[in-house]
Design a protein around this motif. Structure first.
Motif, PDB file in Angstrom:
ATOM      1  N   THR A 108       0.767  -1.255   0.000  1.00 11.88           N
ATOM      2  CA  THR A 108       0.000   0.000   0.000  1.00 11.88           C
ATOM      3  C   THR A 108       0.794   1.299   0.000  1.00 11.88           C
ATOM      4  OG1 THR A 108      -0.174  -0.086   2.413  1.00 11.88           O
ATOM      5  CG2 THR A 108      -1.996  -1.051   1.160  1.00 11.88           C
ATOM      6  N   ASP A 157      -6.316  -4.858   6.683  1.00  8.37           N
ATOM      7  CA  ASP A 157      -5.237  -5.358   5.823  1.00  8.37           C
ATOM      8  C   ASP A 157      -4.353  -6.369   6.550  1.00  8.37           C
ATOM      9  OD1 ASP A 157      -5.435  -3.591   3.362  1.00  8.37           O
ATOM     10  OD2 ASP A 157      -5.326  -2.073   4.924  1.00  8.37           O
ATOM     11  N   PRO A 172      -3.753  -3.136  -6.947  1.00  9.34           N
ATOM     12  CA  PRO A 172      -4.561  -3.989  -7.835  1.00  9.34           C
ATOM     13  C   PRO A 172      -4.259  -3.784  -9.327  1.00  9.34           C
ATOM     14  CG  PRO A 172      -5.951  -3.078  -6.111  1.00  9.34           C
ATOM     15  CD  PRO A 172      -4.602  -2.428  -5.963  1.00  9.34           C
ATOM     16  N   ARG A 186     -11.804  14.298  -4.095  1.00  2.00           N
ATOM     17  CA  ARG A 186     -10.556  14.124  -3.349  1.00  2.00           C
ATOM     18  C   ARG A 186      -9.343  14.369  -4.234  1.00  2.00           C
ATOM     19  NH1 ARG A 186     -11.637  13.858   2.262  1.00  2.00           N
ATOM     20  NH2 ARG A 186     -13.878  13.588   2.207  1.00  2.00           N
ATOM     21  N   VAL A 206     -13.405  -1.742  -5.410  1.00  3.24           N
ATOM     22  CA  VAL A 206     -12.001  -2.131  -5.566  1.00  3.24           C
ATOM     23  C   VAL A 206     -11.156  -0.959  -5.095  1.00  3.24           C
ATOM     24  CG1 VAL A 206     -10.236  -2.955  -7.138  1.00  3.24           C
ATOM     25  CG2 VAL A 206     -12.632  -3.502  -7.572  1.00  3.24           C
ATOM     26  N   ARG A 207     -10.262  -1.246  -4.157  1.00  6.71           N
ATOM     27  CA  ARG A 207      -9.466  -0.153  -3.573  1.00  6.71           C
ATOM     28  C   ARG A 207      -8.072  -0.631  -3.210  1.00  6.71           C
ATOM     29  NH1 ARG A 207     -13.280   0.435   1.840  1.00  6.71           N
ATOM     30  NH2 ARG A 207     -14.279  -1.550   1.564  1.00  6.71           N
ATOM     31  N   ASP A 208      -7.202   0.344  -2.968  1.00 11.18           N
ATOM     32  CA  ASP A 208      -5.796   0.034  -2.689  1.00 11.18           C
ATOM     33  C   ASP A 208      -5.569  -0.501  -1.281  1.00 11.18           C
ATOM     34  OD1 ASP A 208      -4.738   0.809  -5.171  1.00 11.18           O
ATOM     35  OD2 ASP A 208      -4.741   2.916  -4.599  1.00 11.18           O
ATOM     36  N   ARG A 209      -6.526  -0.193  -0.391  1.00 13.14           N
ATOM     37  CA  ARG A 209      -6.384  -0.623   1.000  1.00 13.14           C
ATOM     38  C   ARG A 209      -7.733  -1.201   1.406  1.00 13.14           C
ATOM     39  NH1 ARG A 209      -4.386   3.951   5.197  1.00 13.14           N
ATOM     40  NH2 ARG A 209      -6.183   5.116   4.451  1.00 13.14           N
ATOM     41  N   TYR A 238     -11.038   2.307   4.479  1.00 13.08           N
ATOM     42  CA  TYR A 238     -10.616   3.701   4.499  1.00 13.08           C
ATOM     43  C   TYR A 238      -9.726   4.029   3.293  1.00 13.08           C
ATOM     44  CZ  TYR A 238      -8.844   8.129   6.389  1.00 13.08           C
ATOM     45  OH  TYR A 238      -8.503   9.439   6.562  1.00 13.08           O
ATOM     46  N   ALA A 239     -10.285   3.775   2.126  1.00 16.89           N
ATOM     47  CA  ALA A 239      -9.616   4.151   0.880  1.00 16.89           C
ATOM     48  C   ALA A 239     -10.704   4.421  -0.144  1.00 16.89           C
ATOM     49  CB  ALA A 239      -8.697   3.041   0.388  1.00 16.89           C
ATOM     50  N   PHE A 240     -10.463   5.381  -0.996  1.00 11.23           N
ATOM     51  CA  PHE A 240     -11.450   5.696  -2.024  1.00 11.23           C
ATOM     52  C   PHE A 240     -11.400   4.642  -3.118  1.00 11.23           C
ATOM     53  CE2 PHE A 240     -10.548   9.659   0.146  1.00 11.23           C
ATOM     54  CZ  PHE A 240     -11.842  10.008   0.521  1.00 11.23           C
ATOM     55  N   LEU A 280     -11.015   2.736  -6.478  1.00  8.55           N
ATOM     56  CA  LEU A 280     -10.416   2.834  -7.811  1.00  8.55           C
ATOM     57  C   LEU A 280     -11.565   2.769  -8.806  1.00  8.55           C
ATOM     58  CD1 LEU A 280      -7.467   0.332  -7.206  1.00  8.55           C
ATOM     59  CD2 LEU A 280      -7.292   2.819  -7.408  1.00  8.55           C
TER      60      LEU A 280
END
Lengths: 739, 326
Positions: free
Chosen positions: A643, A670, A725, B117, B230-233, B236-238, B240
């Protein structure tokens, strides 16, 4: 028999204070008439300040002063040559701007809100010059620092001649420490040459030393308090320009001044893990014996300081390989200076090395764990010395068993679970097991309590708890009667908390001072208590706060001994450091990380399912805090793997994700179940406890375990962290869009 | 943050009057976005009108409509029995958004009013047409991994960050607003705007209007739903890319379907053509692939967000399949 305290999962001695809000961190202090500061920071990356207009800001309510290069008190210790000569950027020295976010003024007001508002009213004009923040585009500026020369043993680039070879480039983005507690300081000049600081630091003594050098006032006139630190991970290992700016502001207005910087400013003012690019090339015989490794690394630094770390260190000794050569270069950019971030250098280097070993294993069709064991270095091939202790093979075995390595189908993309692609990966890590010099005072009071003092730090691992356990074992005093005090510059010298060396360094001094104390008590008993007259200090048994004769017929408590002699206390001090053993042995801690991941086949989302981390860190002083420390390192490793990435817009040289929402440190969701195991065998040489360092190895190597597992799950090798991703999307999308 | 005055009116009329008197004022409810904007110097209101005293916290069933007061907290809405049973898509979308702490503060109206954002919007030393018209778009030539692939303009490629709004767009909600001239109703899909030549405007709410409620009509989407984010974390992530799917299936035929996406446009992105293509069809992978292919037509990508087109293509199919088999 007395109960051994080291090795127990003792609760943190300051745990209650921390969870009830009783622990005072630097910003919690409130000297009388304190003023609040806010920084105005550069919005350009290179050039000069043309003008600073403070008219509006000075008229804002509550503003006391605005300090910049135009009116800052002099810093006598600043060298007039290079701005980064010794102590980093020389703040407010002149109008030069070296990087975006560089402080150009500090505004002081009677409330924080007013300072922040007034700072927004300061108008700064710049003469902008061409800046460079993109490492890939600035490789022509790469140079070698004298501290990090080329290394080679055997033949250079021997890997090229091997029957099986692998060569690839691995990149890691800039990462920011981002501890919960923000950086800052409270500075208070109580007289023109007497300064009190409440600091967030990993070493009060080094702060004192830096301030002494810069302001040329006597050491004893500088008091640094830093009893509690809310996480640091390396960012508080030096005095930063923001702290000097606050000290200058306090000097100018002659009142205590507090600065707490913003989260955005944490990205530019307190260092970072430099982004890096590494090429690892390795060759092996068909049966998997390494014949050559070449490791070339490039990382960024600031225009005014050469920041170096151990990026290529691990490659030199980790594997039994006759031919190894390394090169490490720096690219100076218009950025602030990096600083060690947990697992420094080695964490970066291990991602490349341990990924490359994994890649080679697939080419060789040898299990990656087996390949590591095949090339295990029984002795240190870099220094040609035996290891003081090395239980890496045991660690491999424990980890493999606990993760279920044998159930792994070795073929990439061969395992599925609940519609997810499943994969297992592993890696190893290592870091020097250090022991520095420290001094500890021990004060035994007539009420039987023991207080130990040393200017050590605790950034979270539980320093005082471990020290109490060590002292309890040596003295036989119950842990609840022992207090370890740290974080005060008035205490005897201890080095910074860094490099996983506090237990080894300060713990040894605790052990030594406790032995000194016992000798003192023994001599007191022998000379003053008739029953002990015929005995020697070595014959006396020390248990439960008592001195006991060898025949166990006579006992005297510490209280009674002191009270009999009308002594309010006995105070002894001891200094301790490693000796000749460090020249005879190579001393390293080792870690092994295993990860099981799931990768979503259509979205590319990686979720770690299970982690097993095993440490060979010698004897573990506190199994509970050590486990927590390992988990913390693993969480940092998850961030590195999946991340964390501070992203710059090179057109401006500014970060675009400098906040907690967009710079992704891992959250609970996570973080999967993490099993921590310790080999927990004493190192016979390093120190009295037999303990090696733990903090760094918890993270070192971890990212590679994840990326290796992702490869095993998907057949896609991600050499560019973090594994977001989008980097795994083409698992299926290419076949889809092509139809 | 600039100095500002603060009022806390007790009635809707008083709140709207207060705004009419002072056009630099802002309404504040949970403040989870406004405070960020103020701290960053993006929004500099001279007055805050705290609307938390207003009686807009009710959730009630009115015949064929679920009425949700504008001050209902995101966490309360997600956990409400009527929402969980009748509009589970909304509940899922809400829980995919932000963090528990933010959901405990954020209101329905505030969620709709949250601003993009986009980093360039928040950094006052970089160009942004949304923040400062005619200063340029920082994202178009800059870092645009998180940015729009649909409906953007040469002035702005920002995305709307909400998850809740994606579900409300899919569920044909209606926004109730009150202003000096009385009340009016805005279909949810017409509430937010595309950037065009006026990227400074996020939505069609007039400056002195206040959102009072959102209404969702009763529909058959209680079983076959999916909100895929679908998110990076993991939290608590916006997004994708996010996909909201609600469908009504009987006899292996899709009778009715709603699809909307988040993270891809300046507003929640309904997919009417894909919906049409699937209506009356069997819920098969082949049909879902065809629909996804229709959905990504017209996508325009930039230097760093090319993956979003592929991710959207995959995610739509995954969400459809998940909803169909739910």
């Amino acid at each position: 028999m007395k109960k051994q305290q080291t090795g127990q999962p003792m609760n943190r001695v300051d745990g209650r204070l921390k969870v009830t809000g009783g622990a005072k961190y630097f910003a919690d202090h409130q000297p009388a008439d304190m003023q609040y500061a806010a920084l105005v920071c550069s919005t350009i990356s290179c050039g000069a300040i043309a003008s600073i207009n403070t008219t509006k800001a000075l008229r804002a309510p509550g503003v006391a002063d605005i300090v910049s290069h135009l009116n800052a008190p002099p810093v006598p210790g600043y060298k007039k040559t290079n701005p980064g000569d010794k102590n980093g950027l020389q703040i407010f020295r002149d109008n030069r701007i070296y990087s975006n976010g560089q402080p150009v003024a500090i505004v002081v007001a009677n409330t924080m809100e007013r300072a922040v508002y007034a700072a927004s009213l300061v108008e700064v004009q710049y003469n902008q010059e061409t800046h460079y923040t993109n490492m890939e585009a600035s490789m022509d500026k790469a140079f070698q620092n004298n501290r990090m020369k080329d290394y080679s043993r055997g033949e250079i680039n021997a890997w090229q001649k091997a029957p099986v070879t692998h060569s690839a480039q691995y990149t890691i983005p800039l990462e920011v420490h981002n501890p919960m507690e923000l950086a800052g300081i409270i500075a208070h000049w109580t007289s023109p040459d007497t300064l009190t600081l409440y600091a967030k630091t990993q070493g009060v003594k080094s702060v004192q030393e830096t301030i002494q050098e810069l302001f040329e006032i006597p050491e004893q006139n500088i008091t640094v308090h830093s009893r509690f630190v809310g996480g640091a991970f390396g960012m508080a290992l030096r005095v930063w320009p923001l702290e000097i700016a606050t000290i200058l502001a306090a000097k100018k207005i002659r009142k205590p001044v507090k600065l707490v910087i913003t989260r955005e400013q944490m990205f530019t003012l307190v260092g970072y893990r430099p982004n890096s690019s590494q090429t690892i090339s390795m060759g092996a015989t068909a049966d998997g014996k390494l014949t050559g490794i070449t490791h070339e690394a490039v990382a960024i630094t600031s225009p005014y300081e050469d920041f170096t770390e151990g990026i290529v260190a691990m490659t030199k000794f980790m594997y039994d390989c006759p031919n190894v050569n390394t090169r490490y270069q720096l690219v100076p950019l218009n950025m602030s200076t990096p600083i060690w971030m947990r697992g420094p250098g080695e964490a970066t280097g291990s991602f490349a090395l341990e990924s490359a070993i994994d890649e080679l294993s697939y080419k060789l069709k040898i299990d990656p764990l087996q390949l590591r064991i095949l090339n295990h270095a029984d002795t240190d091939p870099e220094r040609n010395l035996p290891f003081s202790s090395k239980y890496l093979k045991e660690a491999y075995q424990i980890g493999a068993e606990k993760i279920g390595w044998s159930s792994r189908n070795p073929a990439p993309r061969s395992m599925q679970e609940n519609g997810m692609l499943a994969g297992y990966g592993m890696s190893s890590g290592t870091f020097g097991a250090y022991r520095g010099k420290a001094t500890v005072s021990a004060i035994l009071k007539a009420d039987g309590t023991l207080t130990l003092q040393s200017a050590a730090a605790d950034i979270g691992p539980g320093t005082a708890t471990a020290m109490v356990q060590i002292a309890a074992d040596v003295t036989g005093i119950s842990p609840d009667k022992i207090t370890f005090m740290l974080g005060e510059s008035s205490f005897p010298y201890a080095p910074e908390q860094g490099g996983s060396a506090t237990v080894s360094t300060v713990g040894s001094a605790v052990s030594d001072v406790c032995h000194t104390l016992l000798k003192e008590l023994a001599n007191l008993a022998i000379s003053q208590v008739p029953a002990f007259k015929q005995t020697t200090p070595e014959q006396i048994i020390y248990e439960d706060g008592q001195l006991i004769t060898a025949d166990r017929q006579t006992k005297i408590t510490h209280e009674a001994l002191l009270q009999q002699q009308k002594l309010p206390e006995v105070k002894v001090t001891a200094t301790s450091q490693g000796g000749e053993e460090r020249k005879k042995y190579s001393m390293y801690s080792f870690s092994v990380h295993f990860a099981k991941v799931h990768v979503h086949p259509t979205t590319g989302v990686v979720r770690i399912q299970h982690i097993v981390s095993v440490a060979d860190a010698g004897a573990i002083v506190n199994t509970k805090t050590a486990r927590s420390q390992m988990i913390g390192g693993v969480v940092g490793g998850i961030g590195m793997a999946l991340t964390e990435e501070a992203i710059l817009d090179h057109r401006f040289g500014r970060f675009v994700n400098n906040n907690y929402a967009d710079y992704h440190v891992p959250v609970n969701a996570d973080t999967p179940p993490t099993d921590v195991y310790f080999v927990n065998k004493k190192d016979p040489y390093i120190n009295p406890m037999g303990s090696k360092g733990l903090g760094e190895i918890a993270l070192i190597g971890f990212a590679a375990a994840v990326s290796n597992a992702v490869f095993h799950a998907t057949g896609i090798r991600v050499r560019d962290l973090p594994i977001t991703p989008d980097k795994l999307l083409h698992i299926t999308s290419t076949e889809n869009t092509n139809t | 943050m600039n100095p500002f005055s603060y009022v806390r009116p007790n009635s809707l009329k008083a709140a709207i009057d207060a705004m009419a008197r002072d056009h630099s004022a802002r309404f504040i409810a949970g403040g989870t976005n406004l405070l960020d904007l103020m701290k960053n110097g993006v929004t500099l209101p001279e007055k805050l009108i705290d609307i938390n005293q207003l009686p807009l916290r009710e959730i009630r069933q009115d015949g064929n409509t679920l009425h949700i007061g504008a001050l209902v907290l995101n966490s309360n809405l997600a956990a409400h029995e009527l929402v969980k049973t009748q509009h589970p898509l909304l509940s899922e979308a809400l829980l995919a958004g932000a963090s528990q702490q933010l959901r405990n503060m954020a209101t329905v109206g505030g969620n709709m009013m949250q601003r993009t954002r986009c980093s360039y919007f928040y950094d006052t030393s970089m160009p942004c047409n949304k923040r400062q018209p005619n200063s340029g778009c920082g994202a178009i030539g800059g870092i645009n991994r998180m940015h729009a692939i649909f409906g953007a303009s040469d002035n702005c490629i920002a995305v709307h960050p909400s998850d809740m709004c994606v579900a409300l767009a899919a569920l044909d909600a209606t926004v109730l607003v009150a202003g000096p001239k009385g009340e009016r109703r805005i279909p949810f899909t017409d509430f937010h705007r595309l950037p065009g030549n006026t990227p400074q405007l996020d939505n069609n709410l007039a400056k002195n209007e206040l959102i009072t409620a959102v209404e969702i009509p009763t529909h058959p989407f209680t079983k076959h739903i999916c909100y895929l984010k679908v998110r990076d974390r993991a939290s608590y992530a916006f997004a994708l890319v996010s996909v909201a799917v609600a469908m009504d299936i009987s006899d292996n035929v899709i009778r009715n379907i709603r699809i909307a996406m988040g993270g891809v446009a300046h507003k929640p992105w309904r997919l009417p053509d894909a919906e049409k293509a699937l209506t009356g069809k069997a819920p098969t992978s082949d049909n879902f692939r065809l629909a996804a292919n229709i959905a990504i037509q017209g996508a325009k990508t930039y230097a760093h967000n090319g993956f979003k087109k592929d991710l959207a293509f995959n995610s739509i199919q995954t969400a459809l399949l998940k909803a169909a088999t739910a």
